[in-house]
Enzyme design. Structure first.
Site: not given
Length: 318
Positions: A11, A32, A47-48, A68-70, A140, A144
């Site tokens: 996004f 990815r 994959d990161i 990029a993040a989960r 999360y 972070k």
């Protein structure tokens, strides 16, 4: 500059990549899986995590923007330790791996797009500043904050310039999750019991966030800083509902239920977390990025909400 953007199909990247290109930068996208091409110069990295091979993606790069993040997943493990472990693998160890690879490849600067959840979730009594001591509580947010610390440790050891950006809730064309659900609710225009809520929340339009990230890539005074960023005006939940409804051309039918009673009702149906998001305050003070980098939002909040509403109407139909 030659700028690598990770999370390039996401996004925020949808606004950032065109903005960087318009400012004269060459953008390379990291994705990815092969098959996605946000820009002609695209590198698939897999994959990161702590084993990601960044060598191809970082070749000839001057600056990295790490998006990029989960984030929270629908299939998140019920065990808190397991959930935190999954977030740490991507967010903390993935960031550390990228920072180390960037420094080894001669990259000059890395901008990490973090989150205000690295500082606090909901319910901050005072406005959050760049100096507010962090107390994250979700997997999360914790991961972070640890990603920020991992980047700073690599920068201190290698000389890599590092910048952290901590946005609040981001909205704009393409938004999903809670903001999209709120827009759908406003379009249906049912009577809503939120009129008595008196909270204060900061938001940031995706285009304004993209401008802030671009400034962090370019400005000589950005390295070593953690910046908060938002649109400027602070809204209560009723104010936000009225603003979205107005942008959608719909009425806002609000009535007041005392927040303690409303919170109890949400708790009875197991949605206390949703009530926290609706009723708690989370106000940001972003004077640091405005003073240090001279950054100003490119879009007013009114224009940004209208643009988002126009996209939502076009995307979802009548």
């Amino acid at each position: 500059m030659r700028v690598l953007v990770t999370g390039a199909t996401g996004f925020v990247a949808s606004a950032l990549i065109p903005m960087l290109a318009c400012r004269g930068h060459h953008v390379r996208a990291a994705v990815r899986r092969p098959g996605a091409f946000p820009v002609p110069d695209t590198a698939a990295v897999g994959d990161i995590g702590p084993e990601t091979d960044w060598s191809r993606a970082l070749e000839g790069i001057d600056a990295v923007v790490h998006l990029a993040a989960r984030v929270h997943q629908a299939e998140e493990p019920g065990d808190a330790a397991a959930a935190l472990g999954l977030h740490r693998r991507v967010n903390r160890e993935g960031t550390r791996r990228l920072a180390e690879a960037a420094a080894a490849a001669g990259v000059r600067r890395m901008v990490l797009v973090s989150t205000i959840k690295a500082v606090t979730e909901n319910g901050a009594e005072d406005a959050v500043t760049d100096e507010t001591p962090p107390r994250p509580s979700s997997p999360y947010g914790i991961s972070k904050l640890e990603a920020e610390q991992a980047l700073e440790a690599v920068a201190a050891r290698t000389g890599l310039e590092q910048v952290v950006v901590r946005p609040p809730l981001v909205y704009g064309p393409g938004v999903g999750a809670n903001f999209r659900q709120l827009m759908e609710l406003c379009r249906r225009a049912p009577p809503l019991p939120f009129g008595a809520i008196r909270n204060r929340r900061s938001l940031v339009y995706v285009g304004n966030l993209a401008g802030a990230i671009a400034a962090c890539v370019e400005h000589r005074d950005a390295p070593g800083r953690r910046f908060l960023v938002h649109d400027g005006p602070v809204l209560s939940t009723p104010d936000l509902i009225r603003a979205i409804a107005r942008a959608l051309g719909r009425p806002a039918r609000l009535f007041g239920v005392p927040p303690p009673l409303l919170g109890a009702a949400f708790g009875l149906i197991g949605r206390g977390d949703a009530f926290d998001r609706l009723a708690a305050s989370l106000e940001l003070d972003d004077r640091a990025i405005r003073k240090t980098l001279g950054w100003e939002p490119l879009w007013s909040q009114e224009d940004a909400l209208r643009t988002t509403a126009e996209w939502f109407n076009a995307a979802t139909g009548p």
